[in-house]
Design an enzyme around this catalytic site. Structure first.
Site, PDB file in Angstrom:
ATOM      1  N   GLY A  13       0.804  -1.217   0.000  1.00 14.45           N
ATOM      2  CA  GLY A  13       0.000   0.000   0.000  1.00 14.45           C
ATOM      3  C   GLY A  13       0.835   1.265   0.000  1.00 14.45           C
ATOM      4  CB  VAL A  64      -0.970  -8.019  -2.250  1.00 14.51           C
ATOM      5  CG1 VAL A  64      -0.732  -9.179  -1.284  1.00 14.51           C
ATOM      6  CG2 VAL A  64       0.350  -7.301  -2.545  1.00 14.51           C
ATOM      7  CD  GLU A 114     -13.803  18.807   2.892  1.00 14.74           C
ATOM      8  OE1 GLU A 114     -13.135  19.339   3.787  1.00 14.74           O
ATOM      9  OE2 GLU A 114     -13.376  17.876   2.188  1.00 14.74           O
ATOM     10  N   GLY A 166      -0.426   4.448   0.313  1.00 13.04           N
ATOM     11  CA  GLY A 166      -1.218   5.570   0.801  1.00 13.04           C
ATOM     12  C   GLY A 166      -0.441   6.390   1.809  1.00 13.04           C
ATOM     13  CG  PHE A 167      -2.206   9.870   3.681  1.00 11.76           C
ATOM     14  CD1 PHE A 167      -1.502  11.006   3.321  1.00 11.76           C
ATOM     15  CD2 PHE A 167      -3.534   9.773   3.337  1.00 11.76           C
ATOM     16  CE1 PHE A 167      -2.120  12.036   2.620  1.00 11.76           C
ATOM     17  CE2 PHE A 167      -4.167  10.800   2.639  1.00 11.76           C
ATOM     18  CZ  PHE A 167      -3.458  11.925   2.273  1.00 11.76           C
ATOM     19  CG  ASP A 177      -7.848   4.733   6.619  1.00 10.90           C
ATOM     20  OD1 ASP A 177      -7.422   5.457   7.546  1.00 10.90           O
ATOM     21  OD2 ASP A 177      -8.363   5.192   5.585  1.00 10.90           O
ATOM     22  CB  ALA A 219      -4.477  11.976   6.270  1.00 11.45           C
ATOM     23  CD  GLN A 220      -1.701  14.601  10.957  1.00  5.00           C
ATOM     24  OE1 GLN A 220      -0.931  14.147  11.801  1.00  5.00           O
ATOM     25  NE2 GLN A 220      -1.260  15.215   9.880  1.00  5.00           N
TER      26      GLN A 220
END
Length: 434
Positions: free
Chosen positions: A15, A83, A174, A17-18, A305, A322-323
């Protein structure tokens, strides 16, 4: 996979990602061999995907090549791979491009849209978790208005101009705000022969307030902003079905809409092969201890996540944002370094830096640990934080210039149908035809 042998331990990260990128960057030039696997060759900045979907940004401004992130790292390899399974008994992963042995495995596969078992919603709704999905939404929005120009059927035109967003979290809020601004300043100029005033934006939330992970003050202010922009906010309403034309709910309320966007929840993007006792079935997340070690395994870790670290203050695991992912990635790099020299690992401690959401031009809400504020200043804080968090100077510059242009001209020039999108038609048969 043509990964050369190394005298150093091999760490495989699934992965980009972040979480995966944060870990990979911190492992730079350590005495390890790192292999990063991802289905895409880019990292995408998910918090700004709604702007791609509404024509505010082009997708390449929020995406960054993974190979460029790690191109100067020693003994580091990236492979474009999906994967399929983890074979923990033999310490290897099985992907569509082959198999690979590991000494340490880190699962950072992130999350995917959660339809909570509603197959009809999954089949007919639009999701927005990837860049291709964002581009599909952008195309569908614009195609609907093109089609609305051509029809003389009032009901069909209403359906084409009625947008339903399911889920009142940051993404739904948003996206609703962005659509409202398009209705106010852009669409009337693009479609002067349509009565854009009849365009409807409905935001449906099953709970008693939107942005329910933020403070009550932020929720109320965000709802106030949305209502002023002309968005209809429906609370304590749960969507039960959508047949590609009519949205049904747990009440008498229904919506005739050609576009329903699902932003109501996420679940972990699991990889097969782990022991069932290591998983949380309802959320498809992986149980980890305070070191991000997967329960039942010594050399397999999960971050971001996909990981659920149950603590007193976070009984359901950390927020899927994200944090926490970035912090877990950085912290795991330190723990892996300690593990390699036989030192005791340190437990992960999440530092909540706050949360925020933007509703539109000069409108945002920000929750910091000790401060809550909204309005213009919050909007500038939101822009600064997101701009700073983007990877790559070019992306930062392009997004900043786009925002300045959009603000000055009140325009969104990326409203292009580059890849036409056609919703799948479900075949129906009468008894005689069968």
């Amino acid at each position: 996979m043509n990964i050369p042998r190394s005298s150093f331990p091999r760490i495989v990260i699934i992965g980009g990602g972040f979480a995966g990128i944060a870990l990979a960057k911190r492992l730079r030039n350590k005495k390890v061999q790192v292999v990063l696997l991802d289905k895409h060759n880019y990292h995408n900045f998910q918090p700004l995907m709604y702007q791609v979907a509404t024509g505010g940004l082009e997708p390449d401004s929020i995406a960054y090549p993974i190979r460029k992130v790690v191109q100067e790292h020693k003994d580091f390899y990236f492979r474009l791979a999906d994967v399929k399974e983890i074979d923990s008994n033999n310490n290897k992963i099985i992907a569509d491009i082959g198999e690979l042995k590991y000494d340490y495995l880190v699962i950072a596969t992130g999350s995917k849209t959660n339809f909570f078992g509603n197959k009809e919603m999954e089949r007919n709704c639009m999701a927005m978790k990837t860049i291709p999905q964002s581009l599909n939404i952008r195309s569908l929005i614009l195609e609907n208005f093109e089609q609305a120009l051509l029809t003389n059927d009032i009901d069909e035109r209403h359906s084409l101009m009625n947008f339903v967003l399911v889920g009142g979290g940051p993404t739904g809020v948003e996206l609703a705000g962005a659509l409202a601004e398009m209705k106010k300043a852009i669409l009337p100029k693009d479609y002067p022969d349509l009565d854009i005033r009849k365009m409807e934006i409905n935001l449906i939330q099953s709970g008693d307030r939107i942005l329910n992970t933020m403070s009550k003050k932020a929720s109320l202010k965000a709802e106030e902003f949305l209502i002023k922009l002309g968005v209809s906010v429906w609370k304590n309403v749960r969507v039960t079905g959508y047949d590609s034309r009519v949205v049904t709910t747990n009440s008498d309320l229904t919506f005739d809409s050609a576009t329903v966007i699902w932003t109501a929840g996420v679940q972990g993007a699991l990889v097969n092969g782990l022991n069932i006792h290591s998983l949380i079935a309802r959320a498809d997340r992986i149980k980890v201890n305070t070191y991000n070690q997967v329960e039942g395994y010594d050399n397999i870790f999960a971050i971001g996540d996909i990981a659920s670290m149950s603590l007193e203050e976070y009984p359901q695991g950390h927020p899927m944002m994200a944090q926490p992912a970035i912090q877990q990635g950085k912290h795991l790099s330190e723990n892996l370094a300690r593990l390699l020299v036989k030192k005791e690992m340190k437990p992960f401690i999440y530092k909540d830096k706050g949360s925020m959401a933007t509703i539109g031009r000069n409108k945002a809400v920000v929750d910091l640990p000790h401060y809550h504020f909204s309005g213009v200043f919050a909007w500038f804080v939101w822009m600064f934080v997101h701009l700073f968090s983007l990877i790559g100077f070019k992306n930062k510059a392009v997004v900043f210039l786009n925002w300045v242009y959009n603000y000055v001209r009140f325009d969104r020039e990326a409203r292009l149908i580059i890849r036409p999108y056609k919703k799948k038609q479900i075949a129906t048969f009468t008894t005689d035809e069968i």
